[in-house]
Design a protein around this motif. Structure first.
Motif, PDB file in Angstrom:
ATOM      1  N   GLN A 213       0.819  -1.162   0.237  1.00 51.13           N
ATOM      2  CA  GLN A 213      -0.124  -0.203  -0.152  1.00 51.13           C
ATOM      3  C   GLN A 213       1.056   0.909   0.412  1.00 51.13           C
ATOM      4  OE1 GLN A 213      -1.998  -0.934   3.396  1.00 51.13           O
ATOM      5  NE2 GLN A 213      -3.098  -1.815   2.625  1.00 51.13           N
ATOM      6  N   LYS A 214       1.772   1.099   0.105  1.00 43.27           N
ATOM      7  CA  LYS A 214       3.349   2.333   0.041  1.00 43.27           C
ATOM      8  C   LYS A 214       3.391   2.443  -1.011  1.00 43.27           C
ATOM      9  CE  LYS A 214       3.952   3.144   4.436  1.00 43.27           C
ATOM     10  NZ  LYS A 214       4.107   4.405   5.247  1.00 43.27           N
ATOM     11  N   ASP A 215       3.437   4.236  -1.452  1.00 43.21           N
ATOM     12  CA  ASP A 215       3.860   4.623  -3.030  1.00 43.21           C
ATOM     13  C   ASP A 215       2.826   3.843  -3.963  1.00 43.21           C
ATOM     14  OD1 ASP A 215       4.775   5.904  -4.389  1.00 43.21           O
ATOM     15  OD2 ASP A 215       7.346   5.169  -4.575  1.00 43.21           O
ATOM     16  N   GLU A 216       1.492   3.860  -3.801  1.00 42.66           N
ATOM     17  CA  GLU A 216       0.644   3.294  -5.251  1.00 42.66           C
ATOM     18  C   GLU A 216       0.980   3.230  -6.017  1.00 42.66           C
ATOM     19  OE1 GLU A 216      -3.222   1.717  -2.087  1.00 42.66           O
ATOM     20  OE2 GLU A 216      -3.367   4.052  -2.569  1.00 42.66           O
ATOM     21  N   GLY A 217       1.201   4.635  -6.355  1.00 47.62           N
ATOM     22  CA  GLY A 217       2.067   4.928  -8.240  1.00 47.62           C
ATOM     23  C   GLY A 217       3.128   3.905  -8.429  1.00 47.62           C
ATOM     24  N   LEU A 218       3.943   3.102  -7.405  1.00 43.77           N
ATOM     25  CA  LEU A 218       4.353   1.845  -8.346  1.00 43.77           C
ATOM     26  C   LEU A 218       3.009   0.214  -8.766  1.00 43.77           C
ATOM     27  CD1 LEU A 218       7.051   1.749  -5.389  1.00 43.77           C
ATOM     28  CD2 LEU A 218       7.483   2.708  -8.386  1.00 43.77           C
ATOM     29  N   ASN A 219       2.054   0.252  -8.328  1.00 43.74           N
ATOM     30  CA  ASN A 219       1.196  -0.316  -9.247  1.00 43.74           C
ATOM     31  C   ASN A 219       0.225  -0.508  -9.849  1.00 43.74           C
ATOM     32  OD1 ASN A 219       1.873  -1.064  -6.089  1.00 43.74           O
ATOM     33  ND2 ASN A 219      -0.066  -0.465  -5.296  1.00 43.74           N
ATOM     34  N   GLU A 220       0.685   0.855 -11.004  1.00 39.67           N
ATOM     35  CA  GLU A 220      -0.460   0.797 -12.028  1.00 39.67           C
ATOM     36  C   GLU A 220       0.379   0.543 -12.507  1.00 39.67           C
ATOM     37  OE1 GLU A 220      -0.571   5.112 -12.910  1.00 39.67           O
ATOM     38  OE2 GLU A 220      -0.863   5.042 -10.750  1.00 39.67           O
ATOM     39  N   GLY A 221      -0.767  -0.506 -13.568  1.00 36.54           N
ATOM     40  CA  GLY A 221      -0.143  -1.428 -14.460  1.00 36.54           C
ATOM     41  C   GLY A 221       0.051  -2.813 -14.359  1.00 36.54           C
ATOM     42  N   ALA A 222       0.643  -3.399 -12.744  1.00 40.14           N
ATOM     43  CA  ALA A 222       0.914  -4.051 -12.432  1.00 40.14           C
ATOM     44  C   ALA A 222       0.010  -5.321 -12.878  1.00 40.14           C
ATOM     45  CB  ALA A 222       1.625  -3.939 -11.402  1.00 40.14           C
ATOM     46  N   LYS A 223       0.419  -6.657 -13.591  1.00 35.64           N
ATOM     47  CA  LYS A 223      -0.558  -7.136 -13.812  1.00 35.64           C
ATOM     48  C   LYS A 223      -0.180  -8.699 -12.523  1.00 35.64           C
ATOM     49  CE  LYS A 223      -1.324  -6.679 -18.537  1.00 35.64           C
ATOM     50  NZ  LYS A 223      -1.347  -7.473 -20.007  1.00 35.64           N
ATOM     51  N   TRP A 282      10.914  -4.115 -14.106  1.00 40.87           N
ATOM     52  CA  TRP A 282       9.951  -5.150 -14.351  1.00 40.87           C
ATOM     53  C   TRP A 282       7.559  -4.039 -14.783  1.00 40.87           C
ATOM     54  CZ3 TRP A 282       7.081  -9.260 -10.875  1.00 40.87           C
ATOM     55  CH2 TRP A 282       7.023  -9.942 -11.262  1.00 40.87           C
ATOM     56  N   LYS A 283       8.156  -4.792 -16.049  1.00 35.91           N
ATOM     57  CA  LYS A 283       7.150  -3.572 -17.137  1.00 35.91           C
ATOM     58  C   LYS A 283       5.919  -3.514 -15.806  1.00 35.91           C
ATOM     59  CE  LYS A 283       9.282  -2.027 -20.962  1.00 35.91           C
ATOM     60  NZ  LYS A 283       9.984  -2.248 -21.997  1.00 35.91           N
ATOM     61  N   ASP A 284       5.455  -5.291 -16.006  1.00 35.30           N
ATOM     62  CA  ASP A 284       4.314  -5.310 -15.828  1.00 35.30           C
ATOM     63  C   ASP A 284       4.000  -6.190 -14.557  1.00 35.30           C
ATOM     64  OD1 ASP A 284       5.365  -7.960 -16.509  1.00 35.30           O
ATOM     65  OD2 ASP A 284       3.431  -7.868 -18.410  1.00 35.30           O
ATOM     66  N   GLY A 285       4.818  -5.877 -13.450  1.00 31.56           N
ATOM     67  CA  GLY A 285       4.903  -6.948 -12.664  1.00 31.56           C
ATOM     68  C   GLY A 285       5.825  -5.831 -11.028  1.00 31.56           C
ATOM     69  N   ILE A 286       5.190  -6.815 -10.134  1.00 31.52           N
ATOM     70  CA  ILE A 286       6.044  -5.753  -9.100  1.00 31.52           C
ATOM     71  C   ILE A 286       6.628  -6.743  -7.668  1.00 31.52           C
ATOM     72  CG2 ILE A 286       5.548  -4.502  -6.295  1.00 31.52           C
ATOM     73  CD1 ILE A 286       3.200  -3.004  -8.182  1.00 31.52           C
ATOM     74  N   LEU A 287       8.327  -6.689  -7.933  1.00 31.08           N
ATOM     75  CA  LEU A 287       8.736  -7.476  -6.843  1.00 31.08           C
ATOM     76  C   LEU A 287       8.611  -7.635  -5.436  1.00 31.08           C
ATOM     77  CD1 LEU A 287      10.343 -10.184  -6.119  1.00 31.08           C
ATOM     78  CD2 LEU A 287      11.972  -8.908  -6.667  1.00 31.08           C
ATOM     79  N   LEU A 288       7.639  -8.633  -4.200  1.00 30.01           N
ATOM     80  CA  LEU A 288       7.996  -7.857  -3.090  1.00 30.01           C
ATOM     81  C   LEU A 288       8.834  -9.168  -1.419  1.00 30.01           C
ATOM     82  CD1 LEU A 288       4.434  -7.769  -2.255  1.00 30.01           C
ATOM     83  CD2 LEU A 288       5.789  -5.550  -2.565  1.00 30.01           C
ATOM     84  N   SER A 313      11.847  -0.978 -10.332  1.00 29.56           N
ATOM     85  CA  SER A 313      13.317  -1.177 -10.787  1.00 29.56           C
ATOM     86  C   SER A 313      14.241  -0.117  -9.777  1.00 29.56           C
ATOM     87  CB  SER A 313      12.680  -0.022 -12.648  1.00 29.56           C
ATOM     88  OG  SER A 313      12.316   1.750 -11.607  1.00 29.56           O
ATOM     89  N   PRO A 314      14.986   0.054 -10.499  1.00 25.42           N
ATOM     90  CA  PRO A 314      16.156   0.364  -9.720  1.00 25.42           C
ATOM     91  C   PRO A 314      15.779   2.294  -9.294  1.00 25.42           C
ATOM     92  CG  PRO A 314      17.238  -0.391 -12.102  1.00 25.42           C
ATOM     93  CD  PRO A 314      15.548  -0.474 -12.403  1.00 25.42           C
ATOM     94  N   ARG A 315      15.207   2.962  -9.935  1.00 21.06           N
ATOM     95  CA  ARG A 315      13.984   3.755  -9.665  1.00 21.06           C
ATOM     96  C   ARG A 315      12.626   3.539  -9.304  1.00 21.06           C
ATOM     97  NH1 ARG A 315      17.812   8.371 -13.597  1.00 21.06           N
ATOM     98  NH2 ARG A 315      19.711   8.048 -12.636  1.00 21.06           N
ATOM     99  N   GLY A 316      12.391   2.518  -8.665  1.00 19.92           N
ATOM    100  CA  GLY A 316      11.047   2.221  -8.414  1.00 19.92           C
ATOM    101  C   GLY A 316      11.496   1.797  -7.692  1.00 19.92           C
ATOM    102  N   SER A 317      10.945   2.024  -6.576  1.00 24.33           N
ATOM    103  CA  SER A 317      11.395   1.070  -4.845  1.00 24.33           C
ATOM    104  C   SER A 317      10.610   1.925  -3.787  1.00 24.33           C
ATOM    105  CB  SER A 317      12.256   0.634  -4.999  1.00 24.33           C
ATOM    106  OG  SER A 317      14.004   1.178  -4.774  1.00 24.33           O
ATOM    107  N   GLU A 344      12.211   4.114   6.444  1.00 29.56           N
ATOM    108  CA  GLU A 344      11.547   3.680   5.503  1.00 29.56           C
ATOM    109  C   GLU A 344      12.557   4.496   4.454  1.00 29.56           C
ATOM    110  OE1 GLU A 344       7.247   4.129   4.947  1.00 29.56           O
ATOM    111  OE2 GLU A 344       7.200   4.008   7.423  1.00 29.56           O
ATOM    112  N   ALA A 345      12.511   3.974   3.296  1.00 34.29           N
ATOM    113  CA  ALA A 345      13.390   4.619   2.133  1.00 34.29           C
ATOM    114  C   ALA A 345      12.288   4.303   1.081  1.00 34.29           C
ATOM    115  CB  ALA A 345      14.618   4.236   1.796  1.00 34.29           C
ATOM    116  N   ILE A 346      12.790   5.008   0.033  1.00 34.17           N
ATOM    117  CA  ILE A 346      12.171   5.251  -1.718  1.00 34.17           C
ATOM    118  C   ILE A 346      13.066   5.256  -2.283  1.00 34.17           C
ATOM    119  CG2 ILE A 346      11.399   7.336  -1.606  1.00 34.17           C
ATOM    120  CD1 ILE A 346       8.908   6.301  -2.855  1.00 34.17           C
ATOM    121  N   SER A 347      12.986   4.886  -3.556  1.00 30.57           N
ATOM    122  CA  SER A 347      14.121   5.280  -4.727  1.00 30.57           C
ATOM    123  C   SER A 347      13.469   5.778  -6.173  1.00 30.57           C
ATOM    124  CB  SER A 347      15.510   4.223  -4.885  1.00 30.57           C
ATOM    125  OG  SER A 347      14.751   2.714  -4.206  1.00 30.57           O
TER     126      SER A 347
END
Length: 347
Positions: A213-223, A282-288, A313-317, A344-347
């Motif tokens: 739920q953090k930085d929910e913009g990272l979730n957009e488009g993720a299948k 990962w254009k269409d996914g997220i790694l947790l 991505s390296p600039r999306g975590s 907490e940190a963001i990149s």
């Protein structure tokens, strides 16, 4: 006279039991109509079925005499060439000469040891074993439950408990899987009164939901979402990892994998970023992922330390660093395990 009556009754029972299968001459040595499928024996119930439609799951292709029990898959003691298919309750329907008959699995009272990963207010359980794909669902409402050999009610069941489940020996291969004819659940307080029996599944599931739920913009488009717990403290079993992934998928309504970064790269999920030699996204996914904390021992007394990362991505975590949680000394009482985030940190 008594022997004659017993003999007559036995003959009647045998003829009755075999009447629904075939009309043939029977003797007192004949066994009930039985078939073996997937290593399990099924016996005729003398009940005719009336399916509206069916899809054959297999065919009986070998037979033994009626005086013997089948020993191989797709083998019966009443004939060959019959189609069969599985019913939702785990029994078989067999097409014999154009009519369908129900065959029930023999009850073998097998015992399986599982951990409770999740429990809801209606006593629906999600349980996990040690091996891959050993994830089970079970409603404990009407099952006999014993705590230290004394009958108890479902309220004694808590997340993280290791329990022994007695069932009929048949496993319905859905996901989660289902055990047939569950007769009892047994709990040993001695076995569950130490931190080694604690299940990290509930703790980690809550952590994964929080960082998602953090930085929910990272979730957009993720299948897809991949959950990597291969380096998480606690020695999670393969069954627990898959149970966590399945429960998480239910909460986010996305396809969930259990692959690490290297496995995602190897299987072609990640794309190379233009202009960089070894940078991928990962254009269409997220790694947790959850790993042991780099700045603390994984275990100190009853404290567990870990890091959590959400990566695209390296600039999306997004990261939770130096998280800590107190492991309860016993899980016989229902305890909600909380954790603290160091930073907490963001990149």
């Amino acid at each position: 006279m008594k022997k004659l009556i017993a003999l007559t009754l036995a003959t009647v029972l045998i003829i009755f039991a075999y009447g629904c299968v075939k009309e043939k001459h029977l003797t007192l040595n004949d066994l009930p109509p039985t078939v073996m499928v997937d290593g399990k024996l099924y016996t005729d119930t003398n009940t005719e079925a009336h399916p509206k439609e069916y899809k054959a799951d297999g065919k009986i292709n070998t037979e033994v005499p009626q005086t013997e029990t089948p020993k191989e898959n797709n083998q019966s003691n009443f004939g060959t060439g019959y189609d069969y298919h599985f019913r939702e309750d785990g029994s078989l329907e067999i097409n014999i000469d154009g009519r369908w008959y129900i065959f029930k699995p023999e009850i073998s009272n097998e015992v399986i040891t599982l951990k409770i990963v999740d429990k809801d207010q209606d006593n629906n359980l999600i349980l996990a074993g040690k091996k891959a794909h050993e994830v089970f669902s079970l409603n404990a409402k009407d099952v006999k439950i014993y705590l230290d050999n004394k009958e108890a009610d479902p309220s004694v069941l808590n997340k993280g408990m290791e329990v022994d489940i007695t069932y009929g020996g048949y496993i319905l291969e859905t996901f989660p899987s289902m055990l047939d004819s569950v007769s009892k659940i047994e709990i040993s307080s001695e076995h569950n009164e130490n931190k080694e029996s604690f299940s990290f599944a509930d703790l980690y599931l809550n952590v994964l939901k929080d960082i998602y739920q953090k930085d929910e913009g990272l979730n957009e488009g993720a299948k897809y979402v991949s959950i990597d717990l291969s380096k998480a403290p606690g020695d999670l079993t393969d069954g627990e990892k898959e149970a966590i992934a399945w429960l998480f998928s239910c909460s986010v309504n996305k396809s969930v994998l259990t692959l690490s970064y290297n496995e995602l790269l190897k299987q072609g999920y990640l794309s190379k970023i233009d202009g960089f030699d070894n940078a991928y996204e990962w254009k269409d996914g997220i790694l947790l992922s959850i790993t042991a904390s780099n700045q603390a021992e994984p275990f100190t007394s009853n404290i567990v330390s870990f890091d959590v990362k959400k990566w695209r991505s390296p600039r999306g975590s997004y990261m939770f660093n130096n998280c800590t949680a107190v492991i309860p000394g016993s899980i016989l009482a229902s305890i909600e395990v909380e954790y603290e985030i160091g930073s907490e940190a963001i990149s």
